[in-house]
Scaffold this motif. Structure first.
Motif, PDB file in Angstrom:
ATOM      1  N   ARG A  20      32.744  25.162  21.179  1.00  0.00           N
ATOM      2  CA  ARG A  20      33.256  26.173  20.249  1.00  0.00           C
ATOM      3  C   ARG A  20      34.361  27.009  20.876  1.00  0.00           C
ATOM      4  O   ARG A  20      35.379  27.298  20.226  1.00  0.00           O
ATOM      5  N   PHE A  68      37.054  36.382  21.704  1.00  0.00           N
ATOM      6  CA  PHE A  68      37.715  37.663  21.473  1.00  0.00           C
ATOM      7  C   PHE A  68      36.974  38.829  22.120  1.00  0.00           C
ATOM      8  O   PHE A  68      37.513  39.927  22.231  1.00  0.00           O
ATOM      9  N   GLY A  69      35.741  38.587  22.585  1.00  0.00           N
ATOM     10  CA  GLY A  69      35.019  39.611  23.319  1.00  0.00           C
ATOM     11  C   GLY A  69      35.293  39.583  24.806  1.00  0.00           C
ATOM     12  O   GLY A  69      34.924  40.516  25.527  1.00  0.00           O
ATOM     13  N   ASN A  70      35.944  38.517  25.277  1.00  0.00           N
ATOM     14  CA  ASN A  70      36.276  38.405  26.693  1.00  0.00           C
ATOM     15  C   ASN A  70      37.710  38.899  26.906  1.00  0.00           C
ATOM     16  O   ASN A  70      38.648  38.321  26.342  1.00  0.00           O
ATOM     17  N   THR A  79      32.324  30.035  30.771  1.00  0.00           N
ATOM     18  CA  THR A  79      31.710  29.814  29.459  1.00  0.00           C
ATOM     19  C   THR A  79      30.402  29.046  29.618  1.00  0.00           C
ATOM     20  O   THR A  79      30.378  27.994  30.263  1.00  0.00           O
ATOM     21  N   PHE A 130      33.850  32.478  18.256  1.00  0.00           N
ATOM     22  CA  PHE A 130      34.922  33.464  18.089  1.00  0.00           C
ATOM     23  C   PHE A 130      34.581  34.765  18.809  1.00  0.00           C
ATOM     24  O   PHE A 130      35.439  35.373  19.449  1.00  0.00           O
ATOM     25  N   ARG A 131      33.316  35.207  18.703  1.00  0.00           N
ATOM     26  CA  ARG A 131      32.920  36.451  19.370  1.00  0.00           C
ATOM     27  C   ARG A 131      33.059  36.343  20.878  1.00  0.00           C
ATOM     28  O   ARG A 131      33.489  37.294  21.540  1.00  0.00           O
ATOM     29  N   PHE A 132      32.714  35.183  21.429  1.00  0.00           N
ATOM     30  CA  PHE A 132      32.820  35.020  22.874  1.00  0.00           C
ATOM     31  C   PHE A 132      34.280  35.090  23.324  1.00  0.00           C
ATOM     32  O   PHE A 132      34.609  35.771  24.295  1.00  0.00           O
ATOM     33  N   ARG A 134      41.025  36.848  25.525  1.00  0.00           N
ATOM     34  CA  ARG A 134      41.751  37.516  24.439  1.00  0.00           C
ATOM     35  C   ARG A 134      43.220  37.725  24.813  1.00  0.00           C
ATOM     36  O   ARG A 134      44.127  37.490  24.008  1.00  0.00           O
ATOM     37  N   ALA A 177      30.992  31.422  14.445  1.00  0.00           N
ATOM     38  CA  ALA A 177      31.258  32.852  14.644  1.00  0.00           C
ATOM     39  C   ALA A 177      30.901  33.274  16.056  1.00  0.00           C
ATOM     40  O   ALA A 177      31.576  34.132  16.650  1.00  0.00           O
ATOM     41  N   GLU A 178      29.867  32.687  16.624  1.00  0.00           N
ATOM     42  CA  GLU A 178      29.490  33.008  18.002  1.00  0.00           C
ATOM     43  C   GLU A 178      30.594  32.611  18.974  1.00  0.00           C
ATOM     44  O   GLU A 178      30.864  33.319  19.947  1.00  0.00           O
TER      45      GLU A 178
END
Length: 406
Positions: free
Chosen positions: A344, A217-219, A337, A213-215, A223, A210-211
């Motif tokens: 991930r 879609f949070g960028n 990253t 995915f957050r990285f 994204r 999940a971390e």
């Protein structure tokens, strides 16, 4: 952390990793042709041959995300060594079974699934390692070299697999084992750690994934790239499939039909070789916008040429621009990253960007049946035009700043 040598071609660790993966890629390309030939020879059932290949692709996709988590938590060099050892044993065993006349469909499926899983874990660990052995400014060139390797092995592997299979059904699989032995040796000789020092992470694998995915879609940049890459892959695969099906329906000789993918692959190889020059001339945002609009126009041209092998030429030109874009994209991704998230983030990007392309043959088949090949091509070209609009208007792409190249 010790930085890589000034010249990428003198970077010992990168070259060992590159040669190792080249050997792995050749083995994969050989088996990609030899496995369906072996299934056909044993069962005379094209459906079963296709099913075995599909199961391998599904396994690769399913393993990609867990591979990303593992690459961020376990020694990456060890992962690659284990994957090479597993593939070596699997394909050596299959080769021996074929040699003894004991190969069965169950054994072939098992080997394909094992190989596909190992490919996912090896490839993710290898991609994740670039940032630790290559300077930030050299990352795009390193990715470009990897792109060239991929296209070159995809061109050389199938003919080699066919040649070996013609000489003896066991030879392609014994040859695979040799390539994985060579890859194992290359990885074994790497001295530098392939990851930065890590703190022990708390939480389970789901939380770790999940971390990632957050990285992504949070960028804003990453994204936006996914919104471009997914339709691009879908359109390319859909149009190539449409061309092949159309030529087959027009009773074009199989040898010429096979040349379609060869022409496209040559375009990709030439693009990979030209990527460093293109990267020096255009920044990443311009490359992304350029490939999207150019692809949309060229794909539309393929609709006019759809009943001729010449329809592959616009697609080859489209693919020519791909390696430079991928090199800049993954080079930038690796630079921004954190090392502890490399596996991930890479796995999330690859899965999201490529999974939708799996529907391309089905979608193309429906479009061809309902409205004909030209409309099928134009639908995919329109999808690409939508991606081009996204690339042009996306704030994440327009405001992208270069990373530190030291």
């Amino acid at each position: 952390m010790t930085l890589a040598p000034e010249q990428l071609w003198r970077n010992r660790e990168f070259n060992l990793l590159w040669i190792s993966q080249s050997c792995s890629d050749v083995g994969n390309a050989i088996s990609a042709l030899a496995v369906p030939l072996l299934v056909l020879a044993l069962t005379a059932a094209p459906v079963q041959a296709g099913l075995v290949g599909t199961l391998g692709l599904i396994t690769t996709v399913l393993c990609r995300l867990p591979a990303g988590v593992l690459a961020d938590r376990v020694d990456r060099r060890r992962i690659m060594l284990i994957c090479d050892a597993v593939r070596l044993v699997a394909y050596l065993g299959l080769g021996v079974a074929v040699l003894r006349g004991q190969a069965t469909l169950t054994l072939i499926v098992g080997v394909v699934l094992i190989g596909a899983a190992a490919n996912a874990f090896f490839g993710t660990a290898e991609h994740s390692s670039l940032r630790t052995i290559v300077r930030p400014g050299q990352l795009p060139d390193a990715v470009a070299r990897n792109e060239a390797r991929s296209y070159a092995t995809s061109l050389a592997g199938p003919p080699l697999g066919g040649l070996l299979f013609g000489m003896g059904r066991a030879l392609p699989f014994l040859g695979d084992a040799v390539t994985f032995l060579a890859s194992f040796a290359g990885v074994w000789l790497i001295r530098r750690p392939l990851q930065e020092p890590r703190d022990t992470e708390r939480g389970g694998h789901a939380a770790a994934l999940a971390e990632g995915f957050r990285f992504v879609f949070g960028n804003p940049f990453l994204r936006a790239v996914l919104l471009v890459a997914a339709p691009l892959n879908l359109a390319i695969h859909g149009i190539i499939f449409t061309i092949i099906v159309t030529l087959q329906r027009d009773e074009v000789p199989p040898a010429l039909i096979g040349g379609v993918e060869t022409v496209v692959a040559v375009g990709g190889l030439l693009g990979a070789l030209a990527a460093p020059a293109l990267l020096r001339r255009w920044p990443l945002p311009a490359l992304i916008r350029g490939i999207c609009w150019t692809a949309a126009l060229l794909m539309s041209a393929s609709a006019v040429l759809i009943h001729s092998v010449a329809a592959a030429i616009p697609m080859a030109i489209t693919v020519f621009l791909g390696p430079a874009t991928n090199a800049a994209l993954f080079g930038h991704q690796a630079a921004i990253t954190p090392d502890r998230l490399q596996g991930r983030v890479i796995s999330v990007i690859i899965v999201v960007a490529t999974s939708i392309a799996a529907t391309a043959p089905l979608l193309a088949g429906v479009l061809i049946t309902m409205w004909g090949p030209p409309v099928s091509v134009l639908v995919f070209a329109t999808t690409m035009a939508g991606a081009a609009i996204t690339a042009t208007t996306s704030r994440g792409i327009r405001t992208l700043h270069p990373t530190d190249s030291r």
